[in-house]
Write a protein that holds these residues in place. Structure first.
Motif, mmCIF file in Angstrom:
data_model
loop_
_atom_site.group_PDB
_atom_site.id
_atom_site.type_symbol
_atom_site.label_atom_id
_atom_site.label_comp_id
_atom_site.label_asym_id
_atom_site.label_seq_id
_atom_site.Cartn_x
_atom_site.Cartn_y
_atom_site.Cartn_z
ATOM 1 N N ASP A 1 -6.385 -6.962 -9.350
ATOM 2 C CA ASP A 1 -6.866 -7.206 -10.713
ATOM 3 C C ASP A 1 -5.716 -7.265 -11.729
ATOM 4 O O ASP A 1 -5.741 -6.614 -12.769
ATOM 5 C CB ASP A 1 -7.903 -6.154 -11.113
ATOM 6 C CG ASP A 1 -8.690 -6.562 -12.348
ATOM 7 O OD1 ASP A 1 -8.820 -7.781 -12.595
ATOM 8 O OD2 ASP A 1 -9.153 -5.668 -13.083
ATOM 9 N N LYS B 1 -2.496 1.857 -13.823
ATOM 10 C CA LYS B 1 -2.710 0.452 -13.477
ATOM 11 C C LYS B 1 -1.386 -0.102 -12.964
ATOM 12 O O LYS B 1 -0.316 0.458 -13.224
ATOM 13 C CB LYS B 1 -3.215 -0.343 -14.677
ATOM 14 C CG LYS B 1 -2.236 -0.397 -15.829
ATOM 15 C CD LYS B 1 -2.794 -1.160 -17.007
ATOM 16 C CE LYS B 1 -1.772 -1.185 -18.134
ATOM 17 N NZ LYS B 1 -2.218 -1.937 -19.286
ATOM 18 N N ARG C 1 -7.528 -2.684 -1.530
ATOM 19 C CA ARG C 1 -8.604 -2.359 -2.476
ATOM 20 C C ARG C 1 -8.751 -0.846 -2.640
ATOM 21 O O ARG C 1 -8.953 -0.345 -3.744
ATOM 22 C CB ARG C 1 -9.922 -2.967 -2.011
ATOM 23 C CG ARG C 1 -10.043 -4.446 -2.260
ATOM 24 C CD ARG C 1 -11.476 -4.944 -1.960
ATOM 25 N NE ARG C 1 -11.448 -6.342 -1.631
ATOM 26 C CZ ARG C 1 -11.426 -6.843 -0.381
ATOM 27 N NH1 ARG C 1 -11.458 -6.051 0.661
ATOM 28 N NH2 ARG C 1 -11.389 -8.135 -0.190
ATOM 29 N N HIS C 2 -8.663 -0.111 -1.534
ATOM 30 C CA HIS C 2 -8.755 1.353 -1.592
ATOM 31 C C HIS C 2 -7.604 1.932 -2.420
ATOM 32 O O HIS C 2 -7.819 2.824 -3.255
ATOM 33 C CB HIS C 2 -8.742 1.938 -0.182
ATOM 34 C CG HIS C 2 -8.751 3.423 -0.154
ATOM 35 N ND1 HIS C 2 -9.872 4.171 -0.462
ATOM 36 C CD2 HIS C 2 -7.763 4.319 0.127
ATOM 37 C CE1 HIS C 2 -9.576 5.460 -0.364
ATOM 38 N NE2 HIS C 2 -8.301 5.569 -0.003
ATOM 39 N N CYS C 3 -6.401 1.435 -2.209
ATOM 40 C CA CYS C 3 -5.248 1.908 -2.987
ATOM 41 C C CYS C 3 -5.438 1.610 -4.469
ATOM 42 O O CYS C 3 -5.129 2.446 -5.327
ATOM 43 C CB CYS C 3 -3.962 1.264 -2.478
ATOM 44 S SG CYS C 3 -3.495 1.817 -0.820
ATOM 45 N N HIS C 4 -5.960 0.437 -4.768
ATOM 46 C CA HIS C 4 -6.228 0.081 -6.162
ATOM 47 C C HIS C 4 -7.246 1.045 -6.781
ATOM 48 O O HIS C 4 -7.088 1.490 -7.918
ATOM 49 C CB HIS C 4 -6.721 -1.360 -6.249
ATOM 50 C CG HIS C 4 -6.918 -1.837 -7.646
ATOM 51 N ND1 HIS C 4 -8.163 -2.168 -8.138
ATOM 52 C CD2 HIS C 4 -6.041 -2.020 -8.663
ATOM 53 C CE1 HIS C 4 -8.032 -2.545 -9.394
ATOM 54 N NE2 HIS C 4 -6.761 -2.460 -9.730
ATOM 55 N N TYR C 5 -8.273 1.379 -6.042
ATOM 56 C CA TYR C 5 -9.275 2.351 -6.498
ATOM 57 C C TYR C 5 -8.615 3.701 -6.800
ATOM 58 O O TYR C 5 -8.884 4.321 -7.842
ATOM 59 C CB TYR C 5 -10.372 2.498 -5.444
ATOM 60 C CG TYR C 5 -11.313 3.639 -5.710
ATOM 61 C CD1 TYR C 5 -12.334 3.521 -6.656
ATOM 62 C CD2 TYR C 5 -11.171 4.844 -5.027
ATOM 63 C CE1 TYR C 5 -13.194 4.588 -6.921
ATOM 64 C CE2 TYR C 5 -12.030 5.910 -5.271
ATOM 65 C CZ TYR C 5 -13.033 5.775 -6.226
ATOM 66 O OH TYR C 5 -13.875 6.829 -6.486
ATOM 67 N N LEU C 6 -7.749 4.160 -5.918
ATOM 68 C CA LEU C 6 -7.069 5.447 -6.129
ATOM 69 C C LEU C 6 -6.186 5.413 -7.375
ATOM 70 O O LEU C 6 -6.101 6.405 -8.113
ATOM 71 C CB LEU C 6 -6.238 5.815 -4.898
ATOM 72 C CG LEU C 6 -7.023 6.121 -3.624
ATOM 73 C CD1 LEU C 6 -6.072 6.348 -2.458
ATOM 74 C CD2 LEU C 6 -7.946 7.317 -3.825
ATOM 75 N N GLU D 1 -6.664 3.529 -10.072
ATOM 76 C CA GLU D 1 -7.557 3.590 -11.236
ATOM 77 C C GLU D 1 -8.097 4.999 -11.443
ATOM 78 O O GLU D 1 -8.170 5.480 -12.574
ATOM 79 C CB GLU D 1 -8.706 2.601 -11.071
ATOM 80 C CG GLU D 1 -8.280 1.159 -11.228
ATOM 81 C CD GLU D 1 -9.447 0.196 -11.083
ATOM 82 O OE1 GLU D 1 -10.387 0.475 -10.286
ATOM 83 O OE2 GLU D 1 -9.416 -0.841 -11.763
ATOM 84 N N GLN D 2 -8.484 5.674 -10.359
ATOM 85 C CA GLN D 2 -9.017 7.032 -10.459
ATOM 86 C C GLN D 2 -7.978 8.005 -11.020
ATOM 87 O O GLN D 2 -8.328 8.978 -11.677
ATOM 88 C CB GLN D 2 -9.514 7.525 -9.098
ATOM 89 C CG GLN D 2 -10.742 6.790 -8.601
ATOM 90 C CD GLN D 2 -11.903 6.898 -9.577
ATOM 91 O OE1 GLN D 2 -12.359 7.977 -9.899
ATOM 92 N NE2 GLN D 2 -12.359 5.753 -10.067
ATOM 93 N N CYS E 1 0.834 -1.209 0.000
ATOM 94 C CA CYS E 1 0.000 0.000 0.000
ATOM 95 C C CYS E 1 0.864 1.254 0.000
ATOM 96 O O CYS E 1 0.603 2.196 -0.754
ATOM 97 C CB CYS E 1 -0.937 0.016 1.210
ATOM 98 S SG CYS E 1 -2.319 -1.133 1.094
#
Length: 158
Positions: free
Chosen positions: A121, A90, A78-83, A85-86, A45
């Motif tokens: 992902d 990738k 998951r939150h880091c992955h969301y950030l 992507e935003q 993270c």
């Protein structure tokens, strides 16, 4: 491309397992931590957040905030992955090393790679997990705790 580096450490305390890479590993101790203490996920993270200059895990999930007590570190990832992507990126790859005398990490590396790949992902071969001892030196060598370091490469999403 963006590169980030992360590091985390936790002391051992009472318990009967460790969470590493979102894999439950039987052990005669647990981590002393506010969350589940998953040093591998915490280091990853920090690497991901650092690659985007978004601070560190403590900025996003303060250890003094009761909502994060005993939580599953997979939610942090998951939150880091969301950030990521935003921000239009990738994960290209992650390379991590776990520093521990015990337990032996080798038998669990593939399961950790698979879990982390699922959470981010990506393909399992985009996640590298290695383990080393500290040759009985320092707090890791004295078996007082465990540390992990990770580096990541983020690439622009297509």
């Amino acid at each position: 491309m963006r590169v980030g580096l992360g590091f985390d450490v936790h002391a051992f305390g009472e318990g009967d397992h460790l969470m590493l890479g979102n894999v439950r590993i039987p052990f005669n101790r647990g981590f002393v931590a506010h969350s589940d203490g998953d040093v591998l996920i915490h280091a990853i993270c920090d690497a991901l957040l650092g690659a985007l200059a978004l601070g560190d895990i403590g900025d996003h999930f303060p250890p003094n905030d009761p909502q994060w007590a005993d939580c599953d570190s997979a939610g942090f990832l998951r939150h880091c992955h969301y950030l990521i992507e935003q921000a239009g990126y990738k994960v290209g790859n992650i390379d991590a090393v776990i520093m521990a005398e015990q337990p032996k990490i080798g038998p669990h590396k593939q399961a950790m790679q698979d879990k982390l790949a699922e959470l981010l992902d990506v393909q399992s071969n985009q996640i590298s997990i290695k383990a080393t001892t500290t040759e009985k030196l320092g707090f890791v060598g004295r078996e007082e705790g465990m540390a992990a370091q990770a580096i990541c490469l983020l690439t622009a999403a297509e």
